[in-house]
Design a protein around this motif. Structure first.
Motif, short mmCIF file in Angstrom:
data_model
loop_
_atom_site.label_atom_id
_atom_site.label_comp_id
_atom_site.label_asym_id
_atom_site.label_seq_id
_atom_site.Cartn_x
_atom_site.Cartn_y
_atom_site.Cartn_z
N GLU A 1 -25.34 37.97 68.87
CA GLU A 1 -25.84 36.84 69.67
C GLU A 1 -25.81 37.16 71.16
N HIS A 2 -24.74 37.83 71.59
CA HIS A 2 -24.61 38.20 73.00
C HIS A 2 -25.72 39.20 73.38
N LEU A 3 -25.98 40.17 72.51
CA LEU A 3 -27.02 41.16 72.79
C LEU A 3 -28.40 40.52 72.78
N LEU A 4 -28.63 39.60 71.87
CA LEU A 4 -29.93 38.92 71.80
C LEU A 4 -30.16 38.05 73.04
N ALA A 5 -29.08 37.52 73.59
CA ALA A 5 -29.21 36.67 74.78
C ALA A 5 -29.47 37.48 76.03
N GLY A 6 -29.29 38.79 75.91
CA GLY A 6 -29.57 39.66 77.06
C GLY A 6 -28.47 39.64 78.09
#
Length: 270
Positions: A265-270
């Protein structure tokens, strides 16, 4: 979540203690996070120490139809087609010599083994402690049955030595003949020399046109160390073995606390 580009093209997840929670389920939050990264163009590969017979029902339940690396890297399995693509077997003569050397050092071992193939039985010898659960196995009454058909691995336990101590002793005495890994509580395994989750994952990734530099990997046990060494980024669960935490790039929350989802989720949020 934003529509920021996902920075990896391959997400490799161990199964027990990592993707699976303690109750052997995958949380809705983790399923949603994996669905989001695949929608963003990344591939997901399950990489597990379990052989295909002990893995396929979980993959079917997940609706997983991609590639899976099973048996500590010995098997590449196409879940959607229920087809074994590659398989590496243990040299039974070398394994027998290795076991004799280990027993000469530490005394009699308790044994089990995984036979090769989509329907390969897990044989369990007298005294070997099997984890409670739904996984099928066949009691082994004659020790000669251990060597009667091709194997992917042999499991060893000891009446008094702990897992880490047994794995260390086995590696010290037979490490030139076979590989030895500690894959979980009560699970020390004898494998073909040079085989690891990294070798299996590299084969599966190559089939997808992907490389180590494209990969983020999640795990919890020392058998995940080679996979972390291969992948660009290794994430250990909070519940992971200290040996894996020591080589991880990052430590997330536990498998029961959606550890994979937290990172994705953190990586997807950029």
């Amino acid at each position: 979540m934003s529509s920021a580009p996902f920075p990896y093209r391959l997400v490799a997840t161990d199964l027990d203690g990592t993707l699976l929670r303690t109750d052997d389920t995958v949380s809705a939050r983790t399923r949603e996070a994996l669905a989001a990264v695949t929608a963003a163009g990344a591939a997901h590969i399950v990489v597990t120490g379990r052989g295909v017979p002990w893995t396929k029902y979980i993959l079917d339940d997940l609706g997983y139809d991609g590639l899976a690396v099973c048996g500590q890297g010995a098997q590449v399995y196409h879940a959607g087609e229920h087809r074994l693509l590659t398989s590496v077997t243990l040299d039974r003569q070398l394994a027998g010599i290795a076991l004799a050397k280990i027993e000469a050092e530490v005394g009699p071992l308790l044994l089990a083994a995984s036979r090769d193939g989509l329907e390969g039985d897990v044989l369990v010898g007298s005294g070997y402690q099997v984890h409670d659960g739904p996984l099928p196995y066949v009691p082994m009454h004659d020790p000669a049955d251990l060597w009667a058909a091709p194997l992917t691995k042999v499991y060893i336990q000891h009446p008094t030595l702990g897992d880490d101590e047994l794995a260390q002793a086995a590696r010290a005495t037979a490490g030139g003949l076979v590989d030895v890994v500690m894959a979980g509580a009560g699970v020390v395994e004898i494998l073909p020399l040079g085989l690891s989750k990294a070798t299996g994952l590299s084969l599966a990734a190559r089939r997808l046109g992907l490389k180590a530099a494209d990969t983020i990997a999640f795990g919890d046990m020392p058998n995940d160390i080679p996979m972390f060494g291969w992948a660009a980024h290794g994430v250990a669960m909070a519940n992971a073995h200290d040996e894996l935490k020591a080589v991880a790039h990052e430590i997330t929350t536990s498998n029961d606390d959606h550890g994979i989802a937290v990172v994705l989720e953190h990586l997807l949020a950029g």
